[in-house]
Motif scaffolding. Structure first.
Motif, PDB file in Angstrom:
ATOM      1  N   ASP A  53       2.278   0.608  -5.775  1.00 22.40           N
ATOM      2  CA  ASP A  53       1.718  -0.362  -6.858  1.00 22.40           C
ATOM      3  C   ASP A  53       0.203  -0.191  -6.499  1.00 22.40           C
ATOM      4  O   ASP A  53      -0.051  -0.660  -5.480  1.00 22.40           O
ATOM      5  CB  ASP A  53       2.665  -1.800  -6.569  1.00 22.40           C
ATOM      6  CG  ASP A  53       2.071  -2.716  -7.751  1.00 22.40           C
ATOM      7  OD1 ASP A  53       1.187  -2.583  -8.010  1.00 22.40           O
ATOM      8  OD2 ASP A  53       3.040  -3.332  -8.204  1.00 22.40           O
ATOM      9  N   VAL A  54      -0.293   0.105  -7.579  1.00 23.31           N
ATOM     10  CA  VAL A  54      -1.602   0.278  -7.624  1.00 23.31           C
ATOM     11  C   VAL A  54      -2.527  -0.784  -7.325  1.00 23.31           C
ATOM     12  O   VAL A  54      -3.646  -1.055  -7.011  1.00 23.31           O
ATOM     13  CB  VAL A  54      -2.476   1.054  -8.836  1.00 23.31           C
ATOM     14  CG1 VAL A  54      -1.849   2.492  -9.056  1.00 23.31           C
ATOM     15  CG2 VAL A  54      -2.203   0.186 -10.078  1.00 23.31           C
ATOM     16  N   THR A  55      -1.803  -2.096  -7.431  1.00 24.29           N
ATOM     17  CA  THR A  55      -2.497  -3.340  -7.142  1.00 24.29           C
ATOM     18  C   THR A  55      -2.492  -3.639  -5.568  1.00 24.29           C
ATOM     19  O   THR A  55      -3.069  -4.612  -5.170  1.00 24.29           O
ATOM     20  CB  THR A  55      -1.687  -4.505  -7.921  1.00 24.29           C
ATOM     21  OG1 THR A  55      -0.727  -4.663  -7.560  1.00 24.29           O
ATOM     22  CG2 THR A  55      -1.844  -4.325  -9.591  1.00 24.29           C
ATOM     23  N   ASP A  56      -1.558  -2.898  -5.007  1.00 24.94           N
ATOM     24  CA  ASP A  56      -1.477  -3.107  -3.361  1.00 24.94           C
ATOM     25  C   ASP A  56      -2.521  -2.481  -2.777  1.00 24.94           C
ATOM     26  O   ASP A  56      -2.175  -1.075  -2.661  1.00 24.94           O
ATOM     27  CB  ASP A  56      -0.159  -3.013  -3.080  1.00 24.94           C
ATOM     28  CG  ASP A  56       0.276  -3.398  -1.640  1.00 24.94           C
ATOM     29  OD1 ASP A  56      -0.740  -3.185  -0.812  1.00 24.94           O
ATOM     30  OD2 ASP A  56       1.312  -2.942  -1.106  1.00 24.94           O
ATOM     31  N   PRO A  57      -3.578  -2.706  -2.055  1.00 27.14           N
ATOM     32  CA  PRO A  57      -4.512  -1.868  -1.462  1.00 27.14           C
ATOM     33  C   PRO A  57      -3.866  -1.126  -0.291  1.00 27.14           C
ATOM     34  O   PRO A  57      -4.288   0.036  -0.187  1.00 27.14           O
ATOM     35  CB  PRO A  57      -5.655  -2.959  -0.907  1.00 27.14           C
ATOM     36  CG  PRO A  57      -5.404  -4.281  -1.714  1.00 27.14           C
ATOM     37  CD  PRO A  57      -3.796  -4.296  -2.206  1.00 27.14           C
ATOM     38  N   ALA A  58      -3.117  -1.662   0.569  1.00 28.50           N
ATOM     39  CA  ALA A  58      -2.561  -0.841   1.375  1.00 28.50           C
ATOM     40  C   ALA A  58      -1.607   0.070   1.085  1.00 28.50           C
ATOM     41  O   ALA A  58      -1.655   1.395   1.746  1.00 28.50           O
ATOM     42  CB  ALA A  58      -1.550  -1.741   2.504  1.00 28.50           C
ATOM     43  N   ALA A  59      -0.944  -0.105  -0.090  1.00 32.11           N
ATOM     44  CA  ALA A  59      -0.117   1.058  -0.491  1.00 32.11           C
ATOM     45  C   ALA A  59      -0.859   2.089  -1.187  1.00 32.11           C
ATOM     46  O   ALA A  59      -0.523   3.251  -0.987  1.00 32.11           O
ATOM     47  CB  ALA A  59       0.933   0.575  -1.702  1.00 32.11           C
ATOM     48  N   VAL A  60      -2.084   1.583  -1.878  1.00 30.05           N
ATOM     49  CA  VAL A  60      -3.019   2.848  -2.322  1.00 30.05           C
ATOM     50  C   VAL A  60      -3.549   3.642  -1.436  1.00 30.05           C
ATOM     51  O   VAL A  60      -3.557   4.555  -1.454  1.00 30.05           O
ATOM     52  CB  VAL A  60      -3.900   2.080  -3.327  1.00 30.05           C
ATOM     53  CG1 VAL A  60      -5.152   2.975  -3.633  1.00 30.05           C
ATOM     54  CG2 VAL A  60      -3.455   1.624  -4.630  1.00 30.05           C
TER      55      VAL A  60
END
Ligand code: NAI
Length: 242
Positions: A53-60
């Motif tokens: 999810d692009v709103t999740d800094p860790a996932a990005v």
């Protein structure tokens, strides 16, 4: 080898961009929050699927790390992930307003920044393409959240272009007009909304996703090396007519 990351790769404009970049010979990393959809596109283009999810800094951050683990570097990123509000009843809901800004603006920023940090470390430049909209500069009825978000994407592109030029990183914003994708299917299927959207489009039809992807792919390519901070409408002439 050119390594390109595409967000929103599971559908519409992002999927068309992934296909075109792969056809051009890039290694493509397909990022989307929809796991099945991004796997489908990645399989289709021989790319690497990453669910994030692009709103999740860790996932990005993890998506960029996965790219570097697989291919050693990042050359270009196309931020196609985005949302529009389709339910009139939701348009004045503050949580919906926040969510649209979070995905379209903050999500684009997080992905661009994570990629740029890597490009800066590589030391030989890079290319960022953001997807705004013709609605980056014109609002239609019922579009407060979406138009604000896309206006934000336009200014995000200009600001980052200025900031990252010293590193040789270009940042440009594509402004699609109405495009035939799952996002616009509801509106294009409603005769009244379809008329509102297509009225004043000189070419008289919606764009095909591949027609937007061509412009994104150009701006993501070394051929566009002296283009930065630009806003390029791909709107069938809609903005020209005013
Ligand atoms: P679409 O709905 O077909 O595809 C969007 C993709 O983004 C989907 O696969 C979705 O899962 C993904 N996505 C949404 N939120 C996400 C998140 N938080 N994290 C990761 N992935 C997420 O939409 P379409 O039409 O391809 O839109 C792509 C971009 O083009 C969007 O930014 C949209 O605002 C923009 N655009 C579309 C127009 C149109 O008429 N379809 C016109 C102008 C701009």
């Amino acid at each position: 080898d050119v390594i390109s990351v595409v967000t929103g790769a599971g559908s519409g404009i992002g999927a068309a961009t992934a296909r075109l970049l792969a056809a051009r010979g890039d290694h493509v990393v397909c990022v989307d929050r929809d796991e099945a959809a991004t796997r489908d596109t990645a399989t289709d283009v021989g790319g690497l699927p990453v669910t994030a999810d692009v709103t999740d800094p860790a996932a990005v951050e993890a998506a960029v790390e996965a790219t570097v683990r697989a291919f050693g570097r990042v050359d270009a990123v196309a931020c196609c992930a985005g949302v529009e509000v389709n339910e009139a009843a939701q348009r004045l809901d503050p949580r919906v307003f926040d969510r649209v800004l979070a995905v379209n603006v903050t999500g684009s920023f997080l992905v661009a920044a994570a990629a740029a940090r890597r490009m800066i470390a590589q030391g030989d430049g890079g290319r960022v393409v953001l997807v705004g909209s013709a609605n980056s500069v014109v609002a239609l009825p019922g579009q407060a959240a979406y138009a604000v978000s896309k206006g934000g994407v336009l200014m995000l592109g200009r600001a980052l272009a200025v900031d990252w030029a010293p590193h040789g990183i270009t940042v440009n914003v594509v402004g699609p007009g109405v495009t035939d994708t799952p996002m616009s299917a509801g509106s294009l299927g409603d005769p009244e909304r379809r008329a509102l959207l297509l009225d004043g489009v000189p070419l008289g039809r919606p764009a095909r996703p591949a027609e937007i992807a061509e412009v994104i792919a150009f701006l993501a390519s070394p051929a566009a090396s002296y283009v930065t901070g630009a806003f390029l409408p791909v709107d069938g002439g809609w903005l020209a007519r005013g």
